[in-house]
Design an enzyme around this catalytic site. Structure first.
Site, PDB file in Angstrom:
ATOM      1  N   LYS A  65       8.160   4.949  33.424  1.00  0.00           N
ATOM      2  CA  LYS A  65       7.865   5.233  34.833  1.00  0.00           C
ATOM      3  C   LYS A  65       7.255   3.997  35.504  1.00  0.00           C
ATOM      4  O   LYS A  65       7.669   3.571  36.565  1.00  0.00           O
ATOM      5  CB  LYS A  65       6.918   6.423  34.899  1.00  0.00           C
ATOM      6  CG  LYS A  65       6.500   6.837  36.287  1.00  0.00           C
ATOM      7  CD  LYS A  65       5.689   8.125  36.231  1.00  0.00           C
ATOM      8  CE  LYS A  65       5.054   8.424  37.577  1.00  0.00           C
ATOM      9  NZ  LYS A  65       4.255   9.655  37.553  1.00  0.00           N
ATOM     10  N   GLU A  88       3.500  -0.887  24.917  1.00  0.00           N
ATOM     11  CA  GLU A  88       4.388  -0.628  23.769  1.00  0.00           C
ATOM     12  C   GLU A  88       5.849  -0.782  24.175  1.00  0.00           C
ATOM     13  O   GLU A  88       6.650  -1.438  23.495  1.00  0.00           O
ATOM     14  CB  GLU A  88       4.187   0.805  23.245  1.00  0.00           C
ATOM     15  CG  GLU A  88       2.864   1.059  22.568  1.00  0.00           C
ATOM     16  CD  GLU A  88       1.800   1.588  23.527  1.00  0.00           C
ATOM     17  OE1 GLU A  88       1.876   1.286  24.740  1.00  0.00           O
ATOM     18  OE2 GLU A  88       0.886   2.287  23.060  1.00  0.00           O
ATOM     19  N   GLY A 108       4.634  12.014  33.690  1.00  0.00           N
ATOM     20  CA  GLY A 108       5.359  11.595  32.482  1.00  0.00           C
ATOM     21  C   GLY A 108       5.743  12.773  31.594  1.00  0.00           C
ATOM     22  O   GLY A 108       6.903  12.918  31.189  1.00  0.00           O
ATOM     23  N   ARG A 109       4.761  13.639  31.287  1.00  0.00           N
ATOM     24  CA  ARG A 109       5.046  14.741  30.349  1.00  0.00           C
ATOM     25  C   ARG A 109       5.831  15.876  30.993  1.00  0.00           C
ATOM     26  O   ARG A 109       6.150  16.854  30.328  1.00  0.00           O
ATOM     27  CB  ARG A 109       3.742  15.245  29.735  1.00  0.00           C
ATOM     28  CG  ARG A 109       2.673  15.655  30.727  1.00  0.00           C
ATOM     29  CD  ARG A 109       1.319  15.812  30.033  1.00  0.00           C
ATOM     30  NE  ARG A 109       0.232  16.044  30.977  1.00  0.00           N
ATOM     31  CZ  ARG A 109      -0.430  15.097  31.633  1.00  0.00           C
ATOM     32  NH1 ARG A 109      -0.094  13.815  31.464  1.00  0.00           N
ATOM     33  NH2 ARG A 109      -1.410  15.388  32.444  1.00  0.00           N
ATOM     34  N   HIS A 123       5.285  27.173   3.400  1.00  0.00           N
ATOM     35  CA  HIS A 123       5.027  26.610   2.071  1.00  0.00           C
ATOM     36  C   HIS A 123       4.032  25.463   2.157  1.00  0.00           C
ATOM     37  O   HIS A 123       3.903  24.682   1.220  1.00  0.00           O
ATOM     38  CB  HIS A 123       6.343  26.136   1.448  1.00  0.00           C
ATOM     39  CG  HIS A 123       7.303  27.270   1.234  1.00  0.00           C
ATOM     40  ND1 HIS A 123       7.392  27.960   0.053  1.00  0.00           N
ATOM     41  CD2 HIS A 123       8.154  27.886   2.097  1.00  0.00           C
ATOM     42  CE1 HIS A 123       8.282  28.931   0.172  1.00  0.00           C
ATOM     43  NE2 HIS A 123       8.758  28.906   1.410  1.00  0.00           N
ATOM     44  N   LYS A 182      -6.726   1.788  25.624  1.00  0.00           N
ATOM     45  CA  LYS A 182      -5.736   0.785  26.060  1.00  0.00           C
ATOM     46  C   LYS A 182      -6.443  -0.520  26.406  1.00  0.00           C
ATOM     47  O   LYS A 182      -6.010  -1.610  26.028  1.00  0.00           O
ATOM     48  CB  LYS A 182      -5.013   1.275  27.322  1.00  0.00           C
ATOM     49  CG  LYS A 182      -3.875   2.211  27.101  1.00  0.00           C
ATOM     50  CD  LYS A 182      -3.111   2.335  28.433  1.00  0.00           C
ATOM     51  CE  LYS A 182      -2.293   3.595  28.510  1.00  0.00           C
ATOM     52  NZ  LYS A 182      -1.766   3.853  29.846  1.00  0.00           N
TER      53      LYS A 182
END
Ligand code: G6Q
Length: 545
Positions: free
Chosen positions: A206, A212, A266-267, A383, A511
């Site tokens: 965005k 990163e 963003g999410r 499990h 950050k």
């Protein structure tokens, strides 16, 4: 309908909870044979059974009263209308506009949002068709076989989860890869399998400034330039972003940039051009069905009364379990292998949205907000960690999610899968008491001494809440509805907790510190400015690098 104040509504629930704490789900089911019918509903093709929660009709009424006291309906309408409800960032929150059908009127600051959305969708669909049909060629004239999405957080989790969830609908000739981590192992492993002549990179960011993504994108560009020229970049790099200047500076032709808008968080961005990998995988028709499924849930959320409103009920039952019955985490258990990344997706959606400690006006909260969200697919989780769900000291509510019909044709698997899903919620609800365990052990002819020793280990306390969400089948439309259901659940909980669900300041501090430490790691001087632990760790890394 009389609406009381938030504090009155909360006090009424506390009083009610003092009584509810003595209830046993087993008894509630025994007393009322209609419990399943009473506490279940259908919306937008999804079915929700919330009857295995410690509640009665009174509880639901009181919870809806709490939602009304917090003006959830007015807050919801403000979001759909485009009010700037993200106060700290002064932004509207309009992911719902991304899935509104063409012609739905919405004008924000003089712009016809619906026209903008559909203009970009047209471009996304046209581009996806060119790549899928083989018309889009790489720099040596070969068709594209591999697409690498480089993005992180909201620019990664949604497309990756959805592409995996809908893999049965995907074009088999196109391989999709997702690289998010700044850890070079991620990109290195992807590049090792790729041919630059047939690879398309989608740089999804965005802001187009995320450290990163920019590092990974730069490394991918250098890798490509060992084979192709700068002029060839245009055939192999496209961008999804709101930042045309930065996209252009990176070397991507803005003709190959798919824009979105600051009112898309963003999410919440899978519905925008951030969904390009999904459109590449399932095509325009599939992506349109995905949007339509979400829109159907939007319409239900906007129009259904609170007591029959699926996102509202899911949210308020969550608040009941969290704030009144005291659970501190929830587990997501999709009984569908293709939803293996759904818990990770919800982890961001819920925890980044509502993992907040102050109200919208900045007051420190006294009550708990978002629980920890975690989980994995059934039956695998059974499990691994289900032991703790059944017999651990914490009560952790579970959301079971299953599709009635599979997307495969292998005989025998689906009944086995669904049997396990339903058995787990039954076991969590019923448990097994001392009398039942004793009778079982006696039937095995164990001695009284052995029975006494084994008995406490074999008791299941039960009374552990769960929801079950059923889809007819996992399709683009039902996945869209499912994601939208959780988005609106998060919205309602944020409205009641009175937090801003749409900012994420909590990711900033790390950050900033990382930038400083990165420069110290590459510089000559020994770090001094930190605590002894951080100084020590940096010194060790400097010695090794
Ligand atoms: C999501 C967050 C966050 C964001 C990433 C990537 O709501 O804001 O996860 O999506 O930090 O941001 P960019 O898309 O700007 O690279």
């Amino acid at each position: 309908m009389i609406t009381s104040s938030p504090s009155h509504a909360a006090t009424a629930l506390q009083d009610h909870c003092a009584i509810a704490q003595s209830w046993q789900l087993r008894d509630l089911f025994a007393r009322d044979t209609q419990r399943f019918q009473q506490f279940s509903l259908e919306a937008a093709g999804l079915f929700l059974d919330y009857s295995k929660n410690i509640l009665t009709q009174d509880t639901v009424q009181l919870l809806c009263g709490l939602a009304r006291a917090y003006k959830v309906e007015a807050q919801r309408d403000a979001m759909f209308r485009g009010d700037k409800i993200n106060l700290t960032e002064k932004r509207a929150v309009l992911h719902t506009a991304l899935r509104a059908p063409r012609g739905t009127k919405l004008v924000i600051e003089g712009r016809d949002v619906n026209a903008d959305v559909h203009a970009v969708l047209e471009r996304v669909y046209a581009f996806a068709e060119r790549v899928r049909s083989g018309a889009w060629l790489g720099f040596t004239g070969k068709t594209i076989t591999d697409v690498v999405n480089i993005g992180i957080g909201g620019s990664d989790l949604g497309p990756e989860m959805a592409c995996h969830a809908l893999r049965s609908y995907a074009q088999p000739t196109l391989n999709l890869h997702f690289v998010a981590n700044v850890d070079g192992h991620d990109l290195d492993a992807a590049l090792a399998r790729l041919n630059p002549e047939t690879t398309l990179f989608v740089i999804a960011s965005k802001t187009f400034t995320t450290a990163e993504t920019m590092l990974n994108a730069g490394t991918a560009r250098n890798w490509f330039l060992k084979a192709g020229s700068t002029a060839d970049l245009a055939r192999h790099f496209v961008a999804v972003s709101t930042n045309a200047t930065a996209v252009s500076a990176f070397g991507i032709d803005t003709a190959n940039m798919f824009p979105f808008w600051d009112w898309v968080g963003g999410r919440y961005s899978i519905w925008s051009a951030i969904g390009l990998p999904l459109a590449l995988a399932i095509g325009a028709e599939g992506f349109a069905a995905f949007l339509a499924g979400a829109h159907a849930m939007d319409e239900h959320f906007r129009n259904a009364p609170l007591e029959q409103n699926m996102p509202v009920l899911l949210a308020m039952v969550g608040i009941w379990n969290r704030n009144y019955l005291g659970s501190s985490s929830i587990s997501i258990a999709p009984y569908h292998q293709d939803l293996s990344q759904f818990a990770d997706y919800l982890q961001q959606l819920e925890m980044e949205s509502n993992g907040k400690r102050v109200t919208r006006d900045g007051t420190v909260l006294n009550e708990a907000t978002c629980p920890a969200v975690w989980g994995n697919v059934g039956t695998n989780g059974q499990h691994a960690y289900f032991q703790l769900l059944h017999q651990g000291t914490d009560v952790i509510p579970v959301d079971f999610i299953a599709a009635l019909k599979p997307n495969h044709a292998l005989p025998g698997h689906q009944p086995a899968l669904l049997a396990n899903c339903f058995a787990q919620s039954e076991a969590l609800m019923r448990g097994k008491n001392a009398d039942e365990v004793r009778a079982e052990l006696q039937a095995q002819s164990l001695s009284e001494t052995d029975i006494a020793a084994l008995l406490p280990h074999k008791i299941f306390p039960g009374n552990r809440p769960s929801n079950t969400i059923l889809l007819e089948r996992l399709t683009p439309a039902s996945l869209g509805a499912l994601i939208a259901l959780y988005e609106h659940k998060v919205f309602v909980q944020g409205a009641v907790w009175n937090v801003n669900s749409f900012d994420q300041w909590g990711v900033e501090l790390g950050k900033v510190l990382a930038k400083r430490i990165e420069s110290e790691l590459s510089g000559d001087a020994q770090p001094q400015a930190h605590d002894s632990s951080t100084n020590g760790l940096i010194a060790k890394a400097k010695a090794a690098l």
